[in-house]
Design a protein around this motif. Structure first.
Motif, PDB file in Angstrom:
ATOM      1  N   ALA A 105       4.342  14.991  -4.064  1.00 50.81           N
ATOM      2  CA  ALA A 105       4.113  13.454  -3.609  1.00 50.81           C
ATOM      3  C   ALA A 105       3.115  13.655  -2.489  1.00 50.81           C
ATOM      4  N   LEU A 106       3.201  14.999  -1.865  1.00 51.14           N
ATOM      5  CA  LEU A 106       2.017  15.085  -0.815  1.00 51.14           C
ATOM      6  C   LEU A 106       0.911  15.445  -1.432  1.00 51.14           C
ATOM      7  N   ILE A 107       0.851  16.053  -2.457  1.00 50.85           N
ATOM      8  CA  ILE A 107      -0.595  16.371  -2.821  1.00 50.85           C
ATOM      9  C   ILE A 107      -1.073  15.179  -3.591  1.00 50.85           C
ATOM     10  N   ALA A 108      -0.340  14.155  -4.161  1.00 50.08           N
ATOM     11  CA  ALA A 108      -0.769  12.963  -4.812  1.00 50.08           C
ATOM     12  C   ALA A 108      -1.373  12.186  -3.353  1.00 50.08           C
ATOM     13  N   TRP A 109      -0.674  12.098  -2.297  1.00 52.39           N
ATOM     14  CA  TRP A 109      -1.268  11.545  -0.837  1.00 52.39           C
ATOM     15  C   TRP A 109      -2.645  12.120  -0.398  1.00 52.39           C
ATOM     16  N   TYR A 110      -2.852  13.272  -0.482  1.00 52.53           N
ATOM     17  CA  TYR A 110      -3.993  13.911  -0.191  1.00 52.53           C
ATOM     18  C   TYR A 110      -5.262  13.341  -1.202  1.00 52.53           C
ATOM     19  N   GLU A 111      -4.743  13.439  -2.430  1.00 51.47           N
ATOM     20  CA  GLU A 111      -5.629  13.099  -3.709  1.00 51.47           C
ATOM     21  C   GLU A 111      -6.212  11.607  -3.271  1.00 51.47           C
ATOM     22  N   HIS A 112      -5.267  10.792  -3.159  1.00 54.41           N
ATOM     23  CA  HIS A 112      -5.517   9.386  -2.814  1.00 54.41           C
ATOM     24  C   HIS A 112      -6.123   9.095  -1.529  1.00 54.41           C
ATOM     25  N   LYS A 129       0.879  -1.098  -0.029  1.00 53.82           N
ATOM     26  CA  LYS A 129       0.004  -0.094   0.054  1.00 53.82           C
ATOM     27  C   LYS A 129       0.762   1.353  -0.177  1.00 53.82           C
ATOM     28  N   THR A 130       1.688   1.378  -0.873  1.00 53.24           N
ATOM     29  CA  THR A 130       2.929   2.375  -1.016  1.00 53.24           C
ATOM     30  C   THR A 130       1.913   3.788  -1.198  1.00 53.24           C
ATOM     31  N   LYS A 131       0.878   3.884  -1.912  1.00 52.05           N
ATOM     32  CA  LYS A 131       0.146   5.087  -2.038  1.00 52.05           C
ATOM     33  C   LYS A 131      -0.490   5.931  -0.789  1.00 52.05           C
ATOM     34  N   ASP A 132      -0.648   4.677   0.171  1.00 51.89           N
ATOM     35  CA  ASP A 132      -0.960   5.073   1.774  1.00 51.89           C
ATOM     36  C   ASP A 132       0.226   5.832   2.262  1.00 51.89           C
ATOM     37  N   ILE A 133       1.333   5.730   2.102  1.00 52.98           N
ATOM     38  CA  ILE A 133       2.394   6.194   2.988  1.00 52.98           C
ATOM     39  C   ILE A 133       2.540   7.816   2.863  1.00 52.98           C
ATOM     40  N   ARG A 134       2.542   8.317   3.778  1.00 54.76           N
ATOM     41  CA  ARG A 134       2.479   9.817   3.855  1.00 54.76           C
ATOM     42  C   ARG A 134       3.825  10.283   3.473  1.00 54.76           C
ATOM     43  N   LEU A 162      -8.100  11.324   0.338  1.00 60.06           N
ATOM     44  CA  LEU A 162      -9.534  11.969   0.248  1.00 60.06           C
ATOM     45  C   LEU A 162     -10.202  11.082  -0.488  1.00 60.06           C
ATOM     46  N   ALA A 163      -9.825  10.501  -1.639  1.00 64.19           N
ATOM     47  CA  ALA A 163     -10.733   9.535  -2.556  1.00 64.19           C
ATOM     48  C   ALA A 163     -10.967   8.468  -1.478  1.00 64.19           C
ATOM     49  N   GLN A 164      -9.992   7.723  -0.801  1.00 60.82           N
ATOM     50  CA  GLN A 164     -10.497   6.654   0.302  1.00 60.82           C
ATOM     51  C   GLN A 164     -11.509   6.916   0.808  1.00 60.82           C
ATOM     52  N   LEU A 165     -11.314   8.138   1.517  1.00 59.98           N
ATOM     53  CA  LEU A 165     -12.362   8.780   2.605  1.00 59.98           C
ATOM     54  C   LEU A 165     -13.810   9.040   2.050  1.00 59.98           C
ATOM     55  N   ASN A 166     -13.683   9.213   0.696  1.00 57.27           N
ATOM     56  CA  ASN A 166     -14.972   9.532  -0.007  1.00 57.27           C
ATOM     57  C   ASN A 166     -15.483  10.871   0.335  1.00 57.27           C
ATOM     58  N   VAL A 167     -14.534  11.647   0.235  1.00 64.00           N
ATOM     59  CA  VAL A 167     -14.751  13.077   0.684  1.00 64.00           C
ATOM     60  C   VAL A 167     -14.762  13.782  -0.906  1.00 64.00           C
ATOM     61  N   SER A 168     -16.178  14.603  -0.679  1.00 69.81           N
ATOM     62  CA  SER A 168     -16.672  15.122  -1.904  1.00 69.81           C
ATOM     63  C   SER A 168     -15.600  16.471  -2.329  1.00 69.81           C
ATOM     64  N   ILE A 169     -15.220  16.574  -3.551  1.00 68.83           N
ATOM     65  CA  ILE A 169     -14.088  17.723  -3.887  1.00 68.83           C
ATOM     66  C   ILE A 169     -14.954  18.182  -5.148  1.00 68.83           C
ATOM     67  N   LEU A 218     -11.517  15.526   9.422  1.00 70.37           N
ATOM     68  CA  LEU A 218     -13.213  15.443   9.538  1.00 70.37           C
ATOM     69  C   LEU A 218     -13.785  14.152   9.225  1.00 70.37           C
ATOM     70  N   ALA A 219     -13.248  13.599   7.765  1.00 72.73           N
ATOM     71  CA  ALA A 219     -13.779  12.320   7.405  1.00 72.73           C
ATOM     72  C   ALA A 219     -13.437  11.165   8.312  1.00 72.73           C
TER      73      ALA A 219
END
Length: 665
Positions: free
Chosen positions: A457-464, A358-363, A466-473, A423-424
């Motif tokens: 890479a931090l932006i990509a981590w947030y994108e990934h 789960k490398t995409k999960d690594i902050r 927030l998508a996992q948490l089903n945050v509406s953007i 929050l999510a």
């Protein structure tokens, strides 16, 4: 099934201790993690345990002093294993038991002292000591020379400290250190050691202190008790308080590779069971604590040199967070173990996430050093810019929301993203409204230089995440106050960020904010003037120079980085040296007073000079965008302004402020 990184999860033996995988937590100064009796406080216990829980095979604590008499230290500063042995063993035992529950091993790092490199905020009123009466690294004072009796007392205290650590359940110790120019290293380096007794002169004499330490520990704890050493085979010292740049040709005045190899062989012969390799010194701090301007894996070549010279395990740190790089280092025989320091501050679960693919999960760690070394340097407190919970695991533990709320977050910069994540996780329903076509805010232009890749890479981590948490953007969605009020949200967070400050320069037709060049919104010209010698201006100037542009950097203050918040010296000192080293023409105490196509006029003191400038980039700061907040502040009860919209600071405070607010809504 085959697994790409399987080799990184093979067991490794250090002396008689078997570590379950090839990952070690690098020792980092545990400032704020000790109590006033020299034990580990609850924050320290939780912090180290969390990294064991995250899968790290070997936990190496940060500095623990063995002596508080010869070289005095303010208490509480860091733990001390001999100050109150009963209390130390009691608190440390709780920690080692918890770490062992996760099948991790734990070594304590025992320090002989800092000597001439003690950070002034940690020195208090105590006079600095050294092997000889030499200049202090930070202060304009001369250090006091240690007596032979004091050296021998420190050696005895190492034995006592290690014995106490063994009783407390530690699996081994690491000695701090023949590296980075700490006290024992000062004895080992002839530049600092001018003694004529048995602790000075020949290499064997200069290493006598380190030899007597390992012999005393083995005498008190047994030959099978592992003793490892933090070791630097090269110092990168040009002179006192002057270090070398990457690739620079210079005369080494510290320890160079031939002596580094010879010393490594001697140290292993003396009884050290493993060498934990880095390079550098406090005089070249950007090698010992590499910022983003250093390449990843920078210690690998030096670890390999040491590995080829000794027959004990070699541990390698130094921006090793890329698992492919780590794997190649092991496969190439450069090292036996990978040491992760700041990456484990950023994400305690790094190792488990990697093991589970789960490398995409690594902050990602940004190598910014704002939350770690910067805070240690200024406030004697360790944490992490991108992980507000580092070293505060218990007090920042997230609790489920009592009632799920609809929360509007206006702005998708780093503050807005962090708030939405928290929050999510707590069960709220956040929605981000971002006026552009992607989240990231000022991280997008800020991460444009290749050495700032981890910002993206931090932006990509947030994108990934927030998508996992089903945050509406909602992208491309600028918000008005009327729209927000019409939806009747339970809470609203204003994270509208900041905008660059701009102005015209005479009749010059090509004056742009720095972000316009960083985003390549305009084609680059040959001669470019950058106005503003803060962090953005310096990094932009280096980036443009690397692309072959002729760059002039102009700063009103008398030095670069004068108006930035406290940066870790490793970052600021390297950047200050790197700008002219990269060929940038630097003008400080200077002001641009006029301009026209192709040139600007710069005034320095009473002198005016015309400088070639086909383009001008403005890096003169940002202003908070609080317009939406002003429109809503009397309309909404639960209204918060976070990140740059509240106050223009840095990435750390944008994330920390967002975490604080979102964790309590």
């Amino acid at each position: 099934m085959s697994y790409q990184y399987e080799r990184l999860f093979e067991p490794v033996k250090i002396g008689g201790v078997t570590v379950k995988n090839r990952f070690a937590m690098a020792p980092m100064g545990p400032l704020g993690l000790g109590d006033d009796e020299g034990g580990f406080n609850q924050r320290g216990i939780d912090y180290y345990t969390e990294r064991a829980k995250g899968g790290t095979g070997l936990i190496i604590t940060g500095v623990t002093f063995v002596d508080n008499v010869v070289e005095q230290h303010a208490m509480p500063n860091v733990p001390c294993s001999t100050h109150n042995s009963v209390h130390f063993i009691r608190t440390a035992k709780e920690m080692t038991e918890r770490i062992h529950a996760y099948d991790s091993k734990v070594f304590i790092q025992l320090s002989g002292g800092f000597g001439r490199v003690t950070i002034p905020t940690n020195l208090g009123e105590y006079p600095p000591v050294a092997p000889s009466p030499i200049q202090h690294r930070w202060l304009d004072k001369t250090c006091r020379e240690l007596t032979i009796a004091e050296i021998q007392e420190i050696v005895k205290q190492f034995g006592k400290g290690a014995y106490n650590a063994k009783r407390a359940g530690f699996d081994g110790v690491q000695i701090h250190a023949v590296h980075e120019g700490y006290l024992i290293d000062q004895f080992a380096i002839s530049l600092f050691n001018h003694r004529t007794d048995e602790y000075g002169g020949s290499l064997e004499n200069r290493l006598r202190f380190a030899r007597e330490i390992v012999e005393e520990i083995k005498r008190q704890c047994g030959e099978d008790f592992p003793v490892t050493l933090r070791y630097s085979p090269k110092s990168f010292i040009k002179d006192y308080r002057d270090g070398a740049m990457p690739g620079e040709v210079f005369t080494e005045k510290g320890r160079d590779i031939p002596e580094g190899i010879e010393a490594a062989k001697l140290l292993v012969a003396y009884g050290y069971d493993a060498l934990d390799v880095d390079v550098g010194s406090y005089d070249s701090w950007w090698w010992s604590h590499p910022p983003m301007y250093q390449e990843k894996g920078l210690y690998i070549p030096y670890a390999k040199i040491v590995k080829e010279a000794v027959d004990v395990p070699v541990i390698c740190a130094g921006r090793m967070d890329n698992p492919d790089l780590a794997l190649s280092a092991v496969d190439d025989g450069a090292c036996d173990m990978i040491s992760l320091g700041r990456p484990l501050l950023a994400d305690a679960d790094y190792v488990n996430k990697l093991r589970a693919s789960k490398t995409k999960d690594i902050r990602p760690c940004l190598s910014c050093q704002e939350g770690c070394m910067g805070r240690v340097q200024e406030y004697a407190a360790l944490s992490c810019a991108v992980n507000p919970q580092a070293c505060r695991e218990r007090v920042t533990a997230l609790t489920p929301a009592y009632q799920s709320k609809r929360v509007a977050i206006i702005g998708g910069g780093v503050a807005g993203c962090e708030a939405a994540r928290v929050l999510a996780l707590r069960g709220h329903k956040p929605v981000i409204f971002e006026k552009t076509d992607r989240i990231g805010g000022n991280l997008i232009p800020g991460g444009a230089p290749d050495f700032k890749e981890d910002d993206h890479a931090l932006i990509a981590w947030y994108e990934h995440t927030l998508a996992q948490l089903n945050v509406s953007i909602e992208l491309n969605h600028p918000c008005t106050s009327a729209e927000i009020l019409a939806e009747d949200y339970d809470s609203v967070l204003i994270a509208t960020g900041s905008t660059p400050k701009t102005f015209g320069i005479g009749d010059h037709p090509a004056v742009y904010p720095a972000a316009a060049l960083l985003m390549k919104e305009v084609p680059f010209e040959e001669h470019i003037a950058v106005i503003g010698g803060g962090l953005v201006g310096c990094e932009l100037a280096i980036w443009l120079s690397d692309m072959g542009k002729k760059v002039t950097l102009i700063e009103m203050q008398e030095c670069l980085l004068a108006v930035n918040g406290p940066l870790c010296h490793a970052n600021s000192e390297m950047l200050e040296k790197l700008v002219p080293y990269k060929g940038v023409n630097v003008m400080t105490g200077a002001q641009v007073i006029d301009g026209k196509a192709g040139s600007i006029v710069v005034k320095t003191g009473d002198k005016e000079e015309t400088i070639a400038a086909d383009q001008v980039a403005l890096a003169v700061g940002y202003g908070s965008d609080q317009s939406l907040y002003e429109a809503l502040k009397y309309e909404i009860e639960s209204l918060h302004v976070i990140g740059d919209a509240r106050k223009v600071q840095n990435i750390m405070y944008a994330i920390w402020d967002a975490f604080e607010v979102a964790s309590t809504l």
